[in-house]
Motif scaffolding. Structure first.
Motif, PDB file in Angstrom:
ATOM      1  N   GLY A   3     -16.063  30.355  32.934  1.00 63.66           N
ATOM      2  CA  GLY A   3     -15.946  30.249  34.256  1.00 63.66           C
ATOM      3  C   GLY A   3     -16.909  29.374  34.672  1.00 63.66           C
ATOM      4  N   SER A   4     -17.366  27.787  34.413  1.00 64.88           N
ATOM      5  CA  SER A   4     -18.594  27.352  34.563  1.00 64.88           C
ATOM      6  C   SER A   4     -18.242  26.064  36.033  1.00 64.88           C
ATOM      7  CB  SER A   4     -18.534  26.075  33.930  1.00 64.88           C
ATOM      8  OG  SER A   4     -19.837  25.040  33.739  1.00 64.88           O
ATOM      9  N   ARG A   5     -18.821  26.317  36.744  1.00 65.97           N
ATOM     10  CA  ARG A   5     -18.651  25.681  37.959  1.00 65.97           C
ATOM     11  C   ARG A   5     -19.661  24.577  38.237  1.00 65.97           C
ATOM     12  NH1 ARG A   5     -17.699  29.729  43.149  1.00 65.97           N
ATOM     13  NH2 ARG A   5     -18.004  27.815  44.401  1.00 65.97           N
ATOM     14  N   LEU A   6     -19.612  23.406  39.429  1.00 66.60           N
ATOM     15  CA  LEU A   6     -20.527  22.774  39.542  1.00 66.60           C
ATOM     16  C   LEU A   6     -21.050  23.323  40.286  1.00 66.60           C
ATOM     17  CD1 LEU A   6     -17.955  20.432  40.530  1.00 66.60           C
ATOM     18  CD2 LEU A   6     -19.027  19.772  38.345  1.00 66.60           C
ATOM     19  N   GLU A  11     -19.972  20.187  44.817  1.00 66.75           N
ATOM     20  CA  GLU A  11     -19.001  20.851  45.006  1.00 66.75           C
ATOM     21  C   GLU A  11     -18.357  19.657  46.385  1.00 66.75           C
ATOM     22  OE1 GLU A  11     -18.750  24.869  45.369  1.00 66.75           O
ATOM     23  OE2 GLU A  11     -18.247  24.932  42.623  1.00 66.75           O
ATOM     24  N   LEU A  12     -19.508  20.367  47.354  1.00 69.79           N
ATOM     25  CA  LEU A  12     -20.047  19.930  48.562  1.00 69.79           C
ATOM     26  C   LEU A  12     -19.127  18.261  48.633  1.00 69.79           C
ATOM     27  CD1 LEU A  12     -22.469  21.676  50.111  1.00 69.79           C
ATOM     28  CD2 LEU A  12     -20.360  22.119  50.884  1.00 69.79           C
ATOM     29  N   LEU A  14     -17.750  16.532  45.992  1.00 65.72           N
ATOM     30  CA  LEU A  14     -16.695  16.570  46.001  1.00 65.72           C
ATOM     31  C   LEU A  14     -15.357  16.762  46.869  1.00 65.72           C
ATOM     32  CD1 LEU A  14     -14.552  15.881  43.449  1.00 65.72           C
ATOM     33  CD2 LEU A  14     -14.617  17.759  42.778  1.00 65.72           C
ATOM     34  N   MET A  15     -15.749  17.677  47.890  1.00 61.53           N
ATOM     35  CA  MET A  15     -15.076  17.786  48.676  1.00 61.53           C
ATOM     36  C   MET A  15     -14.888  17.273  49.765  1.00 61.53           C
ATOM     37  SD  MET A  15     -15.419  22.366  48.384  1.00 61.53           S
ATOM     38  CE  MET A  15     -13.673  23.059  49.316  1.00 61.53           C
ATOM     39  N   LYS A  16     -15.561  16.738  50.324  1.00 58.84           N
ATOM     40  CA  LYS A  16     -16.307  15.688  51.456  1.00 58.84           C
ATOM     41  C   LYS A  16     -15.121  14.163  50.940  1.00 58.84           C
ATOM     42  CE  LYS A  16     -17.839  13.982  54.976  1.00 58.84           C
ATOM     43  NZ  LYS A  16     -17.542  15.264  56.182  1.00 58.84           N
ATOM     44  N   LYS A  17     -15.432  13.957  49.174  1.00 64.16           N
ATOM     45  CA  LYS A  17     -14.716  12.582  49.225  1.00 64.16           C
ATOM     46  C   LYS A  17     -12.981  12.825  49.059  1.00 64.16           C
ATOM     47  CE  LYS A  17     -16.235   9.142  46.386  1.00 64.16           C
ATOM     48  NZ  LYS A  17     -16.693   8.204  47.341  1.00 64.16           N
ATOM     49  N   LEU A  72     -17.313  26.605  52.551  1.00 64.90           N
ATOM     50  CA  LEU A  72     -18.431  26.211  51.710  1.00 64.90           C
ATOM     51  C   LEU A  72     -19.592  26.126  52.376  1.00 64.90           C
ATOM     52  CD1 LEU A  72     -18.702  27.261  48.177  1.00 64.90           C
ATOM     53  CD2 LEU A  72     -17.918  24.457  48.313  1.00 64.90           C
ATOM     54  N   ALA A  73     -19.765  25.118  52.960  1.00 65.32           N
ATOM     55  CA  ALA A  73     -21.197  24.864  53.435  1.00 65.32           C
ATOM     56  C   ALA A  73     -21.257  26.112  55.059  1.00 65.32           C
ATOM     57  CB  ALA A  73     -20.533  23.306  54.622  1.00 65.32           C
TER      58      ALA A  73
END
Length: 101
Positions: A3-6, A11-12, A14-17, A72-73
């Motif tokens: 259940g681990s997340r960044l 996360e933002l 990563l998603m941007k890239k 997400l942002a």
């Protein structure tokens, strides 16, 4: 399944890239763990993630990832907005009183 997340900022990032950088997307599709290291995700964080998410594979379209990034942002902003509590005045009609709750 883990259940681990960044952290949200990673996360933002990563998603941007993934929504803008074709070369990074190609590297991520081949080796997600190595691509995560490129943006500063530690080995410890990577090992805590779900192993299924670290398998090579085809990514979603850039536009879809960009849309998810925006949501997400915005969610991040609304979480902070919800933490601002209004101050309720209790001294209406009471001269000289400065009571608030």
């Amino acid at each position: 399944m883990s259940g681990s997340r960044l952290p949200k900022e990673q996360e933002l990032q990563l998603m941007k890239k993934l929504s803008t950088d074709d070369d990074y997307r190609a590297r991520y599709e081949k080796s997600p763990a190595d691509a995560l290291k490129e943006i500063g995700v530690s080995d410890e964080q990577i090992s805590a993630l779900d192993t299924a998410a670290l398998k090579p594979g085809k990514l979603a379209e850039k536009a879809d990832i960009a849309t998810a990034h925006g949501k997400l942002a915005e969610a991040n902003i609304s979480e902070h907005v919800c933490l601002i509590f209004p101050l309720m005045r209790l001294n209406y009609g009471d001269d000289g009183s400065d009571k608030t709750a």
